[in-house]
Design a protein around this motif. Structure first.
Motif, PDB file in Angstrom:
ATOM      1  N   HIS A   1     -13.259   0.157  11.586  1.00 50.90           N
ATOM      2  CA  HIS A   1     -12.074  -0.711  11.662  1.00 50.90           C
ATOM      3  C   HIS A   1     -11.040  -0.012  12.547  1.00 50.90           C
TER       4      HIS A   1
ATOM      5  N   LYS B   1     -13.460   2.965   7.671  1.00 48.43           N
ATOM      6  CA  LYS B   1     -12.416   3.143   8.676  1.00 48.43           C
ATOM      7  C   LYS B   1     -12.249   4.627   9.004  1.00 48.43           C
TER       8      LYS B   1
ATOM      9  N   MET C   1       0.856  -1.194   0.000  1.00 45.56           N
ATOM     10  CA  MET C   1       0.000   0.000   0.000  1.00 45.56           C
ATOM     11  C   MET C   1       0.890   1.242   0.000  1.00 45.56           C
TER      12      MET C   1
ATOM     13  N   CYS D   1      -3.738  -4.052   4.257  1.00 50.09           N
ATOM     14  CA  CYS D   1      -5.061  -4.062   3.611  1.00 50.09           C
ATOM     15  C   CYS D   1      -5.316  -5.366   2.843  1.00 50.09           C
TER      16      CYS D   1
ATOM     17  N   VAL E   1      -7.263  -1.770  -3.956  1.00 47.43           N
ATOM     18  CA  VAL E   1      -7.409  -0.481  -3.255  1.00 47.43           C
ATOM     19  C   VAL E   1      -6.103   0.304  -3.280  1.00 47.43           C
TER      20      VAL E   1
ATOM     21  N   GLY F   1     -12.391  -0.222  -0.652  1.00 48.59           N
ATOM     22  CA  GLY F   1     -12.124   1.103  -0.156  1.00 48.59           C
ATOM     23  C   GLY F   1     -13.006   1.509   1.036  1.00 48.59           C
TER      24      GLY F   1
ATOM     25  N   GLN G   1      -7.266   6.757   4.143  1.00 51.03           N
ATOM     26  CA  GLN G   1      -6.048   6.266   4.780  1.00 51.03           C
ATOM     27  C   GLN G   1      -5.741   4.885   4.206  1.00 51.03           C
ATOM     28  N   TYR G   2      -4.459   4.586   4.074  1.00 53.02           N
ATOM     29  CA  TYR G   2      -4.099   3.260   3.561  1.00 53.02           C
ATOM     30  C   TYR G   2      -3.375   2.465   4.646  1.00 53.02           C
ATOM     31  N   CYS G   3      -3.971   1.316   4.993  1.00 56.65           N
ATOM     32  CA  CYS G   3      -3.419   0.457   6.040  1.00 56.65           C
ATOM     33  C   CYS G   3      -2.420  -0.509   5.399  1.00 56.65           C
TER      34      CYS G   3
ATOM     35  N   CYS H   1      -9.370   5.105  -0.239  1.00 50.59           N
ATOM     36  CA  CYS H   1      -9.709   5.381   1.168  1.00 50.59           C
ATOM     37  C   CYS H   1      -9.018   6.687   1.574  1.00 50.59           C
TER      38      CYS H   1
HETATM   39  S1  SF4 Z   1      -8.044  -1.904   5.344  1.00 45.24           S
HETATM   40 FE1  SF4 Z   1      -9.894  -0.740   4.791  1.00 45.24          FE
HETATM   41  S2  SF4 Z   1      -9.395   1.388   5.284  1.00 45.24           S
HETATM   42 FE2  SF4 Z   1      -7.496   0.249   5.263  1.00 45.24          FE
HETATM   43  S3  SF4 Z   1      -6.706   0.545   3.191  1.00 45.24           S
HETATM   44 FE3  SF4 Z   1      -7.877  -1.354   3.164  1.00 45.24          FE
HETATM   45  S4  SF4 Z   1      -9.929  -0.805   2.547  1.00 45.24           S
HETATM   46 FE4  SF4 Z   1      -8.882   1.086   3.139  1.00 45.24          FE
END
Ligand code: SF4
Length: 462
Positions: free
Chosen positions: A281, A244, A75, A166, A172, A213, A161-163, A159
């Motif tokens: 989340h 999230k 990500m 993910c 995403v 997303g 924010q990018y985790c 999103c």
């Molecule tokens: S875990 Fe959820 S909020 Fe985080 S990057 Fe993926 S889709 Fe986006």
């Protein structure tokens, strides 16, 4: 006297002072609480991170982060000020900042560094992009129909924010140097129309997760139009908005236009007996700040039936009963958010340092039982490829030495409509190799050496 394994005490939430960060020393409360300001000042690269934190973060840390972005990251970097502000909130001076950032739970999953990753097994040999095979189960583009009565609608591939971990890393976000992203082929309007047509003609589906997303990245009028159309479909009885951003960008959900739109949808949902809920989340207690609590409660006041949390079990973030219970009580006591699930981290590339074994998840499930109200005791679940969510104690068979668990299911997906053995089959899931006994690791090394397939499905999806 013998002490309780977990000592409950109510903790008052606190918004860390963003003015401690040199880059935001002059930021006013009004700016901070503006969704627009938060989006415009989200951190997307090392230079911006350095500008915010000042000289406190060492060059070695920044190089570690830069190497991860270049060689491992699935990500790209995107983290709103609200979330940056919750990293190492107690590091009072620049002196201890780097150590505090290395150890911080939010940093560990939002800004992974190269030295976090497993050196020998950064990815499991069977890790794949789209590890849950969602795209294979698309009824129409972006609408995953995996379970008989429910679907997941991926409205938007971005999103706020990018985790790092993910699950939908295949789709995403922006491409990274190592991982390209799948792109939808239909326009957004055509995709959403096709989803609605499918749902109108498929009355067996009663439950729609409106996701991405993150729905916070779709302009609100488009979200409202889509959910309004869902509310007109008689067979749809449950609608869950997945975001999230309720934690990462609560300012979005607190903005007047969004809240008044939620209130309109909630009123229609109530009048039609449909349950409209929000799913978020949150993985660490420190993320639950007064602004996050205010946003969650505002959604409830606007009329949504519930706000629920689906976290992910991540090593170094929340892999203890104490960390999980602290998070659940912060959510429940202060934000009125119901703890719902904790997922095992899925088998995407680069995730091994985060992933827990099934046995560890079972132990965590047992350890948290009895502290929370039953309705708010989260289930630890494993999302098994081609199966779906299974409670971790539902495992049919488990070779804990080789780290292979086997799971069954009681329904067919569209992929198995002509497979008479689908309900008898056992579907495997794999623990991280580096946590297995030495002999089992040797076995996996031999498997990996023999396998004609690449160690990970790292290329661009055809
Ligand atoms: S875990 Fe959820 S909020 Fe985080 S990057 Fe993926 S889709 Fe986006």
């Amino acid at each position: 006297m013998v002490e309780q394994p977990y000592q409950y005490r109510r903790r008052e939430l606190a918004e860390p002072d963003w003015r401690r960060l040199p880059g935001w020393a002059g930021v006013t409360r009004e700016e901070w609480e503006s969704a627009q300001w938060q989006r415009a000042h989200s951190v997307k690269n090392l230079r911006q991170l350095r500008d915010v934190t000042g000289p406190g973060l060492s060059e070695a840390f920044l190089a570690d982060l830069e190497r991860d972005q270049r060689e491992r990251a699935t990500m790209s970097m995107l983290i709103p000020p609200q979330m940056v502000n919750t990293i190492a909130p107690a590091a009072a001076s620049a002196a201890g900042l780097t150590d505090a950032w290395y150890a911080d739970p939010v940093r560990r999953y939002m800004l992974p560094v190269f030295s976090d990753r497993q050196p020998e097994w950064p990815s499991h040999p069977y890790a794949t992009r789209d590890s849950l095979h969602e795209a294979e189960m698309w009824a129409v583009e972006g609408l995953t129909h995996r379970y008989p009565t429910k679907v997941l609608a991926e409205l938007v591939p971005t999103c706020p924010q990018y985790c790092g971990h993910c699950t939908r890393m295949d789709l995403v976000g922006n491409p990274t140097p190592s991982y390209d992203k799948h792109r939808f082929t239909l326009t957004r309007d055509d995709r959403l129309s096709a989803m609605l047509s499918y749902l109108r003609s498929t009355p067996a589906v009663r439950d729609v997760v409106v996701s991405g997303g993150d729905v916070a990245n779709l302009p609100w009028p488009r979200v409202e139009a889509f959910v309004s159309a869902l509310l007109e479909i008689d067979s749809v009885r449950d609608i869950r908005l997945a975001t999230k951003a309720l934690m990462g960008l609560p300012q979005h959900w607190l903005s007047t236009d969004v809240l008044s739109g939620v209130a309109r949808l909630a009123a229609v949902a109530r009048s039609r007996g449909v349950s409209l809920a929000v799913h978020t989340h949150v993985n660490a207690a420190q993320s639950v700040t007064p602004l996050v609590a205010r946003a969650a409660r505002a959604l409830l006041e606007a009329g949504v039936r519930d706000v629920r949390n689906q976290g992910v079990l991540l090593r170094g973030v929340n892999d203890s009963a104490g960390a999980l219970l602290d998070l659940c009580f912060a959510l429940l006591d202060e934000a009125c958010v119901t703890p719902y699930y904790f997922y095992l981290c899925d088998m995407i590339p680069g995730a091994e340092h985060w992933r827990l074994t099934v046995r560890e998840a079972q132990a965590l499930q047992s350890a948290i039982m009895g502290y929370l109200p039953g309705f708010a005791t989260p289930r630890m679940v494993c999302d098994v490829p081609y199966v779906g969510k299974r409670w971790v104690h539902q495992v049919a068979r488990y070779d804990a030495d080789l780290g292979i668990s086997y799971w069954t299911k009681g329904y067919l997906t569209a992929l198995e409509s002509d497979d008479p053995l689908a309900l008898e089959r056992e579907y495997p899931y794999y623990d991280p190799v580096h946590l297995l006994p030495g002999a089992a690791q040797d076995w996996w090394r031999a498997q990996a050496a023999r396998s004609p397939r690449p160690l990970e499905d790292a290329g661009t999806r055809p």
